[in-house]
Design a protein around this motif. Structure first.
Motif, PDB file in Angstrom:
ATOM      1  N   LEU A  47      32.341  14.948  18.167  1.00 48.11           N
ATOM      2  CA  LEU A  47      31.587  14.401  19.298  1.00 48.11           C
ATOM      3  C   LEU A  47      30.082  14.606  19.116  1.00 48.11           C
ATOM      4  O   LEU A  47      29.288  13.722  19.411  1.00 48.11           O
ATOM      5  N   LYS A  48      29.687  15.770  18.608  1.00 49.01           N
ATOM      6  CA  LYS A  48      28.267  16.039  18.348  1.00 49.01           C
ATOM      7  C   LYS A  48      27.722  15.057  17.317  1.00 49.01           C
ATOM      8  O   LYS A  48      26.650  14.471  17.487  1.00 49.01           O
ATOM      9  N   GLU A  49      28.465  14.886  16.245  1.00 49.07           N
ATOM     10  CA  GLU A  49      28.049  13.957  15.189  1.00 49.07           C
ATOM     11  C   GLU A  49      27.971  12.533  15.732  1.00 49.07           C
ATOM     12  O   GLU A  49      27.024  11.798  15.445  1.00 49.07           O
ATOM     13  N   LEU A  50      28.953  12.173  16.509  1.00 49.56           N
ATOM     14  CA  LEU A  50      28.993  10.822  17.100  1.00 49.56           C
ATOM     15  C   LEU A  50      27.818  10.610  18.044  1.00 49.56           C
ATOM     16  O   LEU A  50      27.206   9.540  18.051  1.00 49.56           O
ATOM     17  N   SER A  51      27.481  11.632  18.812  1.00 46.12           N
ATOM     18  CA  SER A  51      26.341  11.545  19.725  1.00 46.12           C
ATOM     19  C   SER A  51      25.055  11.258  18.955  1.00 46.12           C
ATOM     20  O   SER A  51      24.287  10.356  19.304  1.00 46.12           O
ATOM     21  N   ASN A  52      24.820  12.013  17.894  1.00 42.25           N
ATOM     22  CA  ASN A  52      23.622  11.801  17.077  1.00 42.25           C
ATOM     23  C   ASN A  52      23.626  10.424  16.428  1.00 42.25           C
ATOM     24  O   ASN A  52      22.608   9.736  16.400  1.00 42.25           O
ATOM     25  N   THR A  53      24.759  10.027  15.902  1.00 41.49           N
ATOM     26  CA  THR A  53      24.883   8.720  15.250  1.00 41.49           C
ATOM     27  C   THR A  53      24.603   7.597  16.245  1.00 41.49           C
ATOM     28  O   THR A  53      23.872   6.652  15.935  1.00 41.49           O
ATOM     29  N   MET A  54      25.178   7.707  17.454  1.00 43.62           N
ATOM     30  CA  MET A  54      24.988   6.680  18.474  1.00 43.62           C
ATOM     31  C   MET A  54      23.513   6.553  18.838  1.00 43.62           C
ATOM     32  O   MET A  54      22.967   5.445  18.875  1.00 43.62           O
ATOM     33  N   LEU A  55      22.858   7.676  19.085  1.00 41.29           N
ATOM     34  CA  LEU A  55      21.451   7.638  19.470  1.00 41.29           C
ATOM     35  C   LEU A  55      20.581   7.040  18.370  1.00 41.29           C
ATOM     36  O   LEU A  55      19.702   6.209  18.635  1.00 41.29           O
ATOM     37  N   LEU A  56      20.818   7.432  17.138  1.00 41.11           N
ATOM     38  CA  LEU A  56      20.058   6.876  16.011  1.00 41.11           C
ATOM     39  C   LEU A  56      20.325   5.380  15.843  1.00 41.11           C
ATOM     40  O   LEU A  56      19.404   4.599  15.607  1.00 41.11           O
ATOM     41  N   ASP A  57      21.584   4.988  15.962  1.00 47.73           N
ATOM     42  CA  ASP A  57      21.961   3.584  15.803  1.00 47.73           C
ATOM     43  C   ASP A  57      21.265   2.718  16.850  1.00 47.73           C
ATOM     44  O   ASP A  57      20.623   1.711  16.525  1.00 47.73           O
ATOM     45  N   PHE A  58      21.362   3.118  18.114  1.00 51.23           N
ATOM     46  CA  PHE A  58      20.701   2.351  19.177  1.00 51.23           C
ATOM     47  C   PHE A  58      19.192   2.329  18.977  1.00 51.23           C
ATOM     48  O   PHE A  58      18.555   1.285  19.150  1.00 51.23           O
ATOM     49  N   THR A  59      18.610   3.460  18.606  1.00 49.95           N
ATOM     50  CA  THR A  59      17.157   3.536  18.414  1.00 49.95           C
ATOM     51  C   THR A  59      16.699   2.620  17.287  1.00 49.95           C
ATOM     52  O   THR A  59      15.732   1.864  17.444  1.00 49.95           O
ATOM     53  N   GLU A  60      17.383   2.662  16.156  1.00 49.21           N
ATOM     54  CA  GLU A  60      17.004   1.818  15.026  1.00 49.21           C
ATOM     55  C   GLU A  60      17.156   0.334  15.367  1.00 49.21           C
ATOM     56  O   GLU A  60      16.276  -0.469  15.058  1.00 49.21           O
ATOM     57  N   ARG A  61      18.266  -0.009  15.990  1.00 46.93           N
ATOM     58  CA  ARG A  61      18.486  -1.426  16.330  1.00 46.93           C
ATOM     59  C   ARG A  61      17.464  -1.917  17.352  1.00 46.93           C
ATOM     60  O   ARG A  61      17.012  -3.059  17.273  1.00 46.93           O
ATOM     61  N   THR A  62      17.135  -1.076  18.320  1.00 46.71           N
ATOM     62  CA  THR A  62      16.135  -1.463  19.319  1.00 46.71           C
ATOM     63  C   THR A  62      14.779  -1.630  18.669  1.00 46.71           C
ATOM     64  O   THR A  62      14.059  -2.591  18.940  1.00 46.71           O
ATOM     65  N   ASN A  63      14.427  -0.724  17.796  1.00 48.22           N
ATOM     66  CA  ASN A  63      13.154  -0.822  17.082  1.00 48.22           C
ATOM     67  C   ASN A  63      13.098  -2.102  16.251  1.00 48.22           C
ATOM     68  O   ASN A  63      12.082  -2.787  16.220  1.00 48.22           O
TER      69      ASN A  63
END
Length: 184
Positions: A47-63
């Motif tokens: 869950l911790k890994e998934l949380s970090n992955t999700m935040l990075l994924d959304f951030t990169e795609r939004t950028n």
């Protein structure tokens, strides 16, 4: 810090990404993907890994969804405003007034810069939002039509069918059966 990812966190991240310029369809698909992964996570570490992955994924795609350099800032802001206000009665006259231009000036600038008119983009964004509402909610067509400020349910249905070559109800049935097949 808690290691569990509540669905509300995914919802808030999704909303922030949409406000940051990520397309609705992409944002909702990512949200669904991460919610499914959260449900299937086997451990707190996962869950911790998934949380970090999700935040990075959304951030990169939004950028990456940020405006392209060849689109003037005022046109880009107008595009963002349209995307974020599909639930309001958008009209080109209102956009033009906000940009301190005439309706014909904003039409010319859109067509020259983007290859389509503001009214075409407004309709496209409203229909994209309608697709998401048809897939992710059980709202009746009349409510979707009203929510997206179409003049009537008939106008909404005709515009949807003209764009996607299928009625809104047929689209919902197809997507529901596609999702059921995917889950099973």
């Amino acid at each position: 810090m808690t290691s569990c990812i509540p669905p509300s966190t995914t919802t808030l991240v999704t909303r922030a990404a949409i406000e940051g310029g990520l397309e609705l369809k992409t944002a909702y698909q990512l949200s669904d993907l991460y919610l499914r992964r959260i449900e299937n996570a086997a451990s707190i570490a996962a869950l911790k890994e998934l949380s970090n992955t999700m935040l990075l994924d959304f951030t990169e795609r939004t950028n990456n969804a940020k405006r392209e350099k060849d689109v003037p800032f005022d046109i880009w802001e107008c595009l963002q405003y349209i995307r974020q206000n599909t639930h309001t009665p958008l009209r080109v006259e209102i956009l033009a007034a906000n940009m301190h231009l005439s309706k014909s000036q904003i039409d010319r600038r859109f067509k020259k810069t983007l290859g389509f008119s503001p009214s075409e983009f407004i309709l496209r964004c409203k229909l994209e939002e309608a697709k998401d509402l048809l897939i992710y909610t059980n709202r009746p067509l009349s409510e979707i039509s009203s929510l997206l400020c179409f003049s009537s349910q008939s106008h909404f249905s005709n515009a949807f069918k003209k764009k996607y070559h299928v009625s809104p109800l047929e689209f919902r049935k197809q997507r529901t059966s596609d999702m059921a097949a995917y889950i099973n």
